[in-house]
Enzyme design. Sequence first.
Site, PDB file in Angstrom:
ATOM      1  N   CYS A   1       0.817  -1.216   0.000  1.00  0.00           N
ATOM      2  CA  CYS A   1       0.000   0.000   0.000  1.00  0.00           C
ATOM      3  C   CYS A   1       0.848   1.263   0.000  1.00  0.00           C
ATOM      4  O   CYS A   1       0.536   2.237  -0.718  1.00  0.00           O
ATOM      5  CB  CYS A   1      -0.947  -0.007   1.199  1.00  0.00           C
TER       6      CYS A   1
ATOM      7  N   GLN B   1       1.779   5.460   8.753  1.00  0.00           N
ATOM      8  CA  GLN B   1       0.823   4.468   8.284  1.00  0.00           C
ATOM      9  C   GLN B   1      -0.251   4.164   9.323  1.00  0.00           C
ATOM     10  O   GLN B   1       0.033   3.972  10.505  1.00  0.00           O
ATOM     11  CB  GLN B   1       1.561   3.179   7.896  1.00  0.00           C
TER      12      GLN B   1
ATOM     13  N   HIS C   1      -2.907   6.292   4.740  1.00  0.00           N
ATOM     14  CA  HIS C   1      -1.474   6.440   4.962  1.00  0.00           C
ATOM     15  C   HIS C   1      -1.007   7.814   4.474  1.00  0.00           C
ATOM     16  O   HIS C   1      -1.502   8.331   3.470  1.00  0.00           O
ATOM     17  CB  HIS C   1      -0.691   5.372   4.195  1.00  0.00           C
TER      18      HIS C   1
END
Length: 343
Positions: free
Chosen positions: A132, A159, A248
Site C-alpha cells: 500500500c 501508516q 497512509h
Amino acid sequence: MTRTYDIAIAGATGAVGEELLKILEERSFPVRNLFPLASERSVGKVVNFRGEELPIQSLYDFDFRKVQIGLFSAGGAVSKDIAPRAAKAGAVVIDNTSQYRYDEDIPLVVPECNASRIADHTNRGIIANPNCSTIQLVVACKPIQDAIGIERINVSTYQSVSGAGRLSMEALTQQSQALLTKGNATNNVQVGQEKPIAFNAVPKIGPLLDSGYTQEEMKMVWETQKIFEDPDIRVNPTCVRIPVYLGHSEAVHIETRTKLTVKEAHELLSSAPGVTVLDGHGPGEYPTATTEAANSDDVFVGRIREDISHPRGLNLWVVSDNLRKGAALNSVQIAEILVKDYL
C-alpha cells in the site's frame, strides 16, 4: 452484449475483502457470479453483494475452474498454497500479498504506472499487487520520473493501523480507552506488537532485517525499482505506524536528474491519472488522511516545495486510502484492464 465474469474473493471477510466487495459493486464490474471465500471458521457466514446475501465458502475446498479471476487477500501463506492451484485451474489471480511481488516472471502492477505489464499474466497466471505504501508513492512520483527522471527518493511513512488488519484497529480503540480511563495501555498491546499504538508513533513495521531496515521499508525499495523498471533509482525509507484508523501519509523528498520547479511539478501532477493536487497557502489547503484520502480513489499530493538543502530537490506530502487505492481498488483496476484487453 457486455461479457460478464465469474469472480472469487479469497479473504472475503477481511478488511480488504470487504472493500473489494464494495468497489466491485460501486464500479459496476461485470460480475456474473461472485464466490466469497475464507477459512473454515467463516464458512456459513454471509456477505452482501448487489443486494444479495452470498454464503462464505471454504477457500481450501473451492474449485477454481468455476471462475476466470481470483482476487486474493488472505495472507501470504494462503497465496503461496492456493494461488498456483487457482492459476493452474485457469483463473487469473490478482494477489494482494507480498508472496509473489519479487518474482521476476510475475508482473507487479499499478495501473497508473505500468498497466502494460498486465499482459505478462500469461507467465504464471498471477499478477501481484504492490504494498500500500509503495502504490501511493509511485503514483505520485511516476509523472516526475517520466518527465525528467528521479535519482533518489527519501520517504518517511505515517501508516494507519488498518494496514495491519482489523485486530490492530480494535487494539487502537482498546488502548485509547485504557489510556483515557486508566492511564495505561501496555496491558492492551496485541500479541506480536512491541509497543502500544494509542497516542504513539512506532518506527517499526514488520520484521527487522540484518541491515537495520524493516521488511516494510525494503518493500518500498524493491517494489519501486521493479515498477519503474529502474534498478538504479535509490529509495531510502522509514516506515512508522501512527494512531490513525484509515489512510497512509508520506513525506516524500525527491532528487531529480534535472531541476524541476514547483510550478512545473504542479502542472505534471495535476494532469496525472489518479492524482489530486491540493496545494495552496490558505488555511487547510493541504490533504490529510482523514479529510481527503479516506474513502477516496485518488492519491492526494500537497505541500509541494523546493528542497532548500538540495539544488534538484523537491518535497511532497502524499496521502491515500490504504485499503482502497492501496489494496482493493488497485486490484479491481487491474481486473478492469484484464477483462478489457486480455481475457
